[in-house]
Every structure is written in structure tokens, then in C-alpha cells.
Design an enzyme around this catalytic site. Sequence first.
Site, PDB file in Angstrom:
ATOM      1  N   HIS A  10      -5.251  -3.099  -2.871  1.00  0.00           N
ATOM      2  CA  HIS A  10      -4.908  -2.152  -3.940  1.00  0.00           C
ATOM      3  C   HIS A  10      -4.788  -2.833  -5.304  1.00  0.00           C
ATOM      4  CE1 HIS A  10      -4.241   1.156  -1.151  1.00  0.00           C
ATOM      5  NE2 HIS A  10      -3.789   0.223  -0.331  1.00  0.00           N
TER       6      HIS A  10
ATOM      7  N   SER B 261       0.803  -1.228   0.000  1.00  0.00           N
ATOM      8  CA  SER B 261       0.000   0.000   0.000  1.00  0.00           C
ATOM      9  C   SER B 261       0.833   1.273   0.000  1.00  0.00           C
ATOM     10  CB  SER B 261      -0.960  -0.013   1.181  1.00  0.00           C
ATOM     11  OG  SER B 261      -0.264  -0.198   2.397  1.00  0.00           O
TER      12      SER B 261
ATOM     13  N   LYS C 161     -11.690   0.695  -2.098  1.00  0.00           N
ATOM     14  CA  LYS C 161     -10.682   1.387  -2.910  1.00  0.00           C
ATOM     15  C   LYS C 161     -11.130   1.439  -4.369  1.00  0.00           C
ATOM     16  CE  LYS C 161      -7.580   1.158   0.792  1.00  0.00           C
ATOM     17  NZ  LYS C 161      -6.778   0.342   1.678  1.00  0.00           N
TER      18      LYS C 161
HETATM   19  C1  LIG Z   1      -6.914   0.050   3.045  1.00  0.00           C
HETATM   20  C2  LIG Z   1      -6.348  -1.261   3.336  1.00  0.00           C
HETATM   21  C3  LIG Z   1      -7.033  -2.163   4.159  1.00  0.00           C
HETATM   22  C4  LIG Z   1      -8.276  -1.802   4.905  1.00  0.00           C
HETATM   23  O1  LIG Z   1      -9.394  -1.769   4.079  1.00  0.00           O
HETATM   24  P1  LIG Z   1     -10.645  -0.870   4.485  1.00  0.00           P
HETATM   25  O2  LIG Z   1     -11.759  -1.398   3.670  1.00  0.00           O
HETATM   26  O3  LIG Z   1     -10.278   0.545   4.169  1.00  0.00           O
HETATM   27  O4  LIG Z   1     -10.862  -1.074   5.960  1.00  0.00           O
HETATM   28  C5  LIG Z   1      -6.495  -3.431   4.304  1.00  0.00           C
HETATM   29  N1  LIG Z   1      -5.344  -3.784   3.718  1.00  0.00           N
HETATM   30  C6  LIG Z   1      -4.659  -2.927   2.932  1.00  0.00           C
HETATM   31  C7  LIG Z   1      -3.400  -3.390   2.286  1.00  0.00           C
HETATM   32  C8  LIG Z   1      -5.125  -1.645   2.731  1.00  0.00           C
HETATM   33  O5  LIG Z   1      -4.434  -0.796   1.983  1.00  0.00           O
END
Ligand SMILES: *Cc1c(COP(=O)(O)O)cnc(C)c1O
Length: 373
Positions: free
Chosen positions: A210, A182, A233
Site C-alpha cells: 500500500h 493494510s 494496487k
Molecule cells: C494486497 C496485499 C498483498 C497481496 O498482493 P496481491 O498482488 O493482491 O496478491 C500483500 N501484502 C499486503 C500488505 C497487501 O495488502
Amino acid sequence: MPTLNQFVDEKLNLLGQKHQRRALREAQREQAVWVVCEGKKLLSFSCNDYLGLSQHPRVKQAAQDAVEVYGVGAGASRLVTGNHPLYTRLEQKLANMKGTESALVFGSGYLTNVGVIPALVGKGDLILADRLVHACLLDGAKLSGATLKRFAHNDVASARQLLDKHRGDFNHCLILTDTVFSMDGDLAPVADLRALADRHDAWLLSDDAHGLGVVKQYNNEQAAHIQMGTLSKAVGAYGGYICASQPVIDYLVTSARSLVFSTGLPPMVAAAALEALHVIEEDSMLGQKPLTLAKMFAEAFDLPAAESAIVPLILGDEEKALAASVALEKAGFLVSAIRPPTVPKGTARLRFTFSALHEEQDVVRLIAAVSKL
Ligand SMILES: *Cc1c(COP(=O)(O)O)cnc(C)c1O
């Protein structure tokens, strides 16, 4: 409550001295890539809405239609009266896209990881995690009570050494990796980790927060045994999911505490996510755009070739990253400074994310502004 306020004041002062204090800022996203911050309209290179689907007319309409029929909240945990039929359709779509037997939707990506990991491993078990995995995988690992060891970033040999040395001392073993990291944007060697896991009777869980919608998805034999992801995302909505075999999903339904003891995702959000997945499936070129723009940006600064929509520019200390972010804001761009503890000490950075809604000209202007830093 004098000691309470005194305690937190001291903590905040300490963070301030280290340039690690964080605060909330109002940011109103009007179109997917334009954000109004304190009255100023900025072009954002900081959102994870890589395909602009949070603002897509079809996705918004699906949410509105669902609100009219089903209202807003789910009303209860999915195991009580909150198991809306829309989840089943959403889960079938996810399983279909990932090539797994089944899927399970949770309230968020964070809730997914903190629920699933403790359901699978505990005391007497071993967790191996890449050095740079997302915080919520580590939180899930901590909650589980299993022994946690970290392997060098994207280093399969390092993971193998840990397995050779420690696997025999533990009952079960779970390996954790992001598919797309991320804060670095690079890809994990998932197929190699899967093969390694199979050789050592370990289970691989990958976090594709991602990836879905932007990077190529692995087929079943090369993919992790447990494929986690988020709907928050590129899918533009909210929620998290697990894709896995039917027995694993059946087990998680009764054992993942963040599913059992938390209210189901609002049905309107499930409807929006489902429609967004349809858009992703129908437009196979959509995910190419952020990747192309990320490559163009990385090339301009001689950075390693971009593999995802995320490109970091590592600046070193916190002050430097903050100053660069402020300078870009003056030039009309929103680019967040990412500081420890989100990233390792000494690697404070600007993290650029690219969207299908950015134009090539936007990136040209961004490159010019970053060159002046
Ligand atoms: C954003 C993210 C999460 C969390 O997901 P949400 O739906 O925002 O709670 C988990 N793992 C990674 C790698 C992330 O970037």
C-alpha cells in the site's frame, strides 16, 4: 457426497451466526472510483487503485498494444519459455525506483510472499512478525517451517525483547513488517527495524503493497534488506515483486517455488504495470491527492492523522460494521465492512480508501453520510 455438503453447511452456518460469513458480489468498476453493484451505481471508497491507473488511457493502451504483439498468456514458467523481455524492463524500473541492485517480478503479491519467505528461512530459523502483518506474510511463514513469533504492533522495543531472548537459539532470523498496514493505514518504523535487524544479524523483509505510488519511499540504508510489493494496487495492474541485492535476486530465481512452478505474469500485464510506473514517476503530485483526502476525512472525525490512503473507522463488533456499510450503500457509497479474522476480534471496522480520482466534494459528501451513522 453427503458428508462433504453436510460438513461445509455446518461451517457456513457457524460463520453466519458470528456474522463472519462472506460472499462474492458482482461489482463492475467502470471508472476507477465508480462501481456498479447489483444495478446500483456507487461511489467507491473501497478500492486499492489509489491513483486510478487501472483505467488510465496510457496504461490501457500499453496493455492493448502488448496483446496485439504478444497475445495474452506467458505460456510457461519464467524458467521454461515464459521469461518475456518485458519483465526485465519492468524489473529494472522497479529496482531503479526502490534504489536496489535488482528486482524480480512474480505472479502476484501473495505468490511473492509465499515463495520468498520459505526460500530464505526454514526449520531451525526464527521469524519475527508484527502483530498486524498481512495474511500472506503469515502464510509464507507457515510454509517455511521456521519458528514464528509476533511482536506488538509497530513496537521496536517488543521486537528487540524477542531478539534478546530468542535470537541465540536459532540459525537465521527474518523480521516481517508491512510498510503501510493494510487495515489500519499507519506506517511501520522501517528504519528503526532495519537498524535493529542489523544489530542482531537478522534480515528485514518489508511489504510495501500500500506504499508505492502513495507514500514516500525510503532510501537504501533505511529500507528493508528485502523490499516486497505489489503491482495490483496503486500501480493498477497485477503482479508482485521483490527488490533486493543481486545475489538475493539470483538466489530467489532458482529457489522461490511460486516463481519456479507457476506461469509467468501475462506480458500484457507487465506492459501495463511498466507504463503505470512511468506515469507515477512523471507525475510526482499524483500520490499526494489520496493522502490529502485521507487526512481531510480523518480530521473530520478526530481520528489520528492519516499517514496513507487508508483510514479505518473502528466500530467494534461485526454486526455494527455490517450495518454501517449497508447504511452507507443506501446513501450511494461503497465502503466495505472489514471483519475478523481479517482484523482482530472486537475491531470490526469500515475501511475507507481514498483515490486520486475522488474530488474534494466527494469526501465532503462522504463525511456528511458517515456523520449520520
Ligand atoms: C494486497 C496485499 C498483498 C497481496 O498482493 P496481491 O498482488 O493482491 O496478491 C500483500 N501484502 C499486503 C500488505 C497487501 O495488502
